[in-house]
Scaffold this motif. Structure first.
Motif, mmCIF file in Angstrom:
data_model
loop_
_atom_site.group_PDB
_atom_site.id
_atom_site.type_symbol
_atom_site.label_atom_id
_atom_site.label_comp_id
_atom_site.label_asym_id
_atom_site.label_seq_id
_atom_site.Cartn_x
_atom_site.Cartn_y
_atom_site.Cartn_z
ATOM 1 N N GLU A 8 0.846 -1.197 0.000
ATOM 2 C CA GLU A 8 0.000 0.000 0.000
ATOM 3 C C GLU A 8 0.874 1.235 0.000
ATOM 4 N N ARG A 9 0.582 2.153 -0.892
ATOM 5 C CA ARG A 9 1.292 3.425 -0.963
ATOM 6 C C ARG A 9 0.295 4.534 -0.707
ATOM 7 N N VAL A 10 0.693 5.511 0.074
ATOM 8 C CA VAL A 10 -0.162 6.637 0.422
ATOM 9 C C VAL A 10 0.473 7.906 -0.114
ATOM 10 N N HIS A 11 -0.336 8.782 -0.699
ATOM 11 C CA HIS A 11 0.170 10.056 -1.219
ATOM 12 C C HIS A 11 0.691 10.904 -0.064
ATOM 13 N N VAL A 12 1.925 11.381 -0.187
ATOM 14 C CA VAL A 12 2.550 12.221 0.835
ATOM 15 C C VAL A 12 2.635 13.639 0.275
ATOM 16 N N ALA A 13 1.845 14.538 0.811
ATOM 17 C CA ALA A 13 1.748 15.894 0.272
ATOM 18 C C ALA A 13 3.053 16.677 0.393
ATOM 19 N N LYS A 14 3.908 16.337 1.362
ATOM 20 C CA LYS A 14 5.163 17.061 1.567
ATOM 21 C C LYS A 14 6.186 16.771 0.472
ATOM 22 N N LEU A 15 6.045 15.632 -0.204
ATOM 23 C CA LEU A 15 6.994 15.254 -1.243
ATOM 24 C C LEU A 15 6.655 15.937 -2.558
ATOM 25 N N PRO A 16 7.685 16.192 -3.392
ATOM 26 C CA PRO A 16 7.383 16.720 -4.727
ATOM 27 C C PRO A 16 6.690 15.652 -5.566
ATOM 28 N N LEU A 17 6.229 16.034 -6.745
ATOM 29 C CA LEU A 17 5.472 15.128 -7.607
ATOM 30 C C LEU A 17 6.203 13.819 -7.845
ATOM 31 N N GLN A 18 7.489 13.878 -8.199
ATOM 32 C CA GLN A 18 8.233 12.653 -8.504
ATOM 33 C C GLN A 18 8.437 11.768 -7.278
ATOM 34 N N GLY A 19 8.269 12.284 -6.090
ATOM 35 C CA GLY A 19 8.405 11.490 -4.875
ATOM 36 C C GLY A 19 7.219 10.585 -4.611
ATOM 37 N N ASN A 20 6.125 10.808 -5.301
ATOM 38 C CA ASN A 20 4.923 9.999 -5.112
ATOM 39 C C ASN A 20 4.677 9.026 -6.264
ATOM 40 N N PHE A 21 5.700 8.737 -7.054
ATOM 41 C CA PHE A 21 5.625 7.696 -8.080
ATOM 42 C C PHE A 21 6.412 6.500 -7.591
ATOM 43 N N TYR A 22 5.874 5.309 -7.833
ATOM 44 C CA TYR A 22 6.486 4.090 -7.319
ATOM 45 C C TYR A 22 6.569 3.048 -8.430
ATOM 46 N N PRO A 23 7.529 2.131 -8.334
ATOM 47 C CA PRO A 23 7.625 1.078 -9.353
ATOM 48 C C PRO A 23 6.500 0.054 -9.204
ATOM 49 N N GLN A 45 4.918 -5.352 -18.290
ATOM 50 C CA GLN A 45 6.310 -4.984 -18.057
ATOM 51 C C GLN A 45 6.365 -4.022 -16.887
ATOM 52 N N ALA A 46 7.529 -3.874 -16.322
ATOM 53 C CA ALA A 46 7.689 -2.972 -15.186
ATOM 54 C C ALA A 46 7.526 -1.527 -15.638
ATOM 55 N N MET A 47 6.885 -0.727 -14.827
ATOM 56 C CA MET A 47 6.692 0.690 -15.100
ATOM 57 C C MET A 47 6.523 1.412 -13.778
ATOM 58 N N ALA A 48 6.120 2.650 -13.831
ATOM 59 C CA ALA A 48 5.918 3.433 -12.613
ATOM 60 C C ALA A 48 4.481 3.938 -12.572
ATOM 61 N N VAL A 49 3.926 4.036 -11.371
ATOM 62 C CA VAL A 49 2.590 4.591 -11.188
ATOM 63 C C VAL A 49 2.603 5.586 -10.036
ATOM 64 N N GLY A 50 1.673 6.503 -10.093
ATOM 65 C CA GLY A 50 1.528 7.474 -9.029
ATOM 66 C C GLY A 50 0.100 7.978 -8.999
ATOM 67 N N SER A 51 -0.261 8.606 -7.907
ATOM 68 C CA SER A 51 -1.585 9.191 -7.776
ATOM 69 C C SER A 51 -1.419 10.607 -7.238
ATOM 70 N N PRO A 52 -1.148 11.554 -8.132
ATOM 71 C CA PRO A 52 -0.865 12.920 -7.673
ATOM 72 C C PRO A 52 -2.076 13.641 -7.087
ATOM 73 N N ARG A 53 -3.284 13.225 -7.459
ATOM 74 C CA ARG A 53 -4.506 13.809 -6.922
ATOM 75 C C ARG A 53 -5.474 12.689 -6.577
ATOM 76 N N ALA A 54 -6.385 12.961 -5.700
ATOM 77 C CA ALA A 54 -7.381 11.958 -5.318
ATOM 78 C C ALA A 54 -8.190 11.542 -6.536
#
Length: 81
Positions: A8-23, A45-54
């Motif tokens: 489980e990954r949770v969006h961390v508002a203190k991090l910049p945009l690239q800090g909330n992307f995960y493999p 294939q392996a890639m990266a995902v993120g959720s910058p907004r709800a």
């Protein structure tokens, strides 16, 4: 990384945009705790995902071809440098 376990990954508002992307190696999901709805993305294939907004799930993938794939670029492609 064997597709039987998910982290489980949770969006961390203190991090910049690239800090909330995960493999992601095989799947990622976005879960709405209010309505209990889930969107699951399965990958080949392996890639990266993120959720910058709800309510959003951004998927980053690498496109690499040695010949033109007739999808609009009109040349071979190496996007990830």
């Amino acid at each position: 990384a064997n597709c039987f376990q998910m982290v489980e990954r949770v969006h961390v508002a203190k991090l910049p945009l690239q800090g909330n992307f995960y493999p992601v190696t095989c799947r990622a999901h976005l879960h709405d705790v209010r309505t209990h709805e889930r969107l699951t993305v399965h990958t080949r294939q392996a890639m990266a995902v993120g959720s910058p907004r709800a309510g959003t799930l951004d998927v980053l993938l690498e496109r690499r071809t040695s010949v033109d794939d007739n999808r609009g670029v009109a040349q071979n492609m190496l996007d990830a440098l």
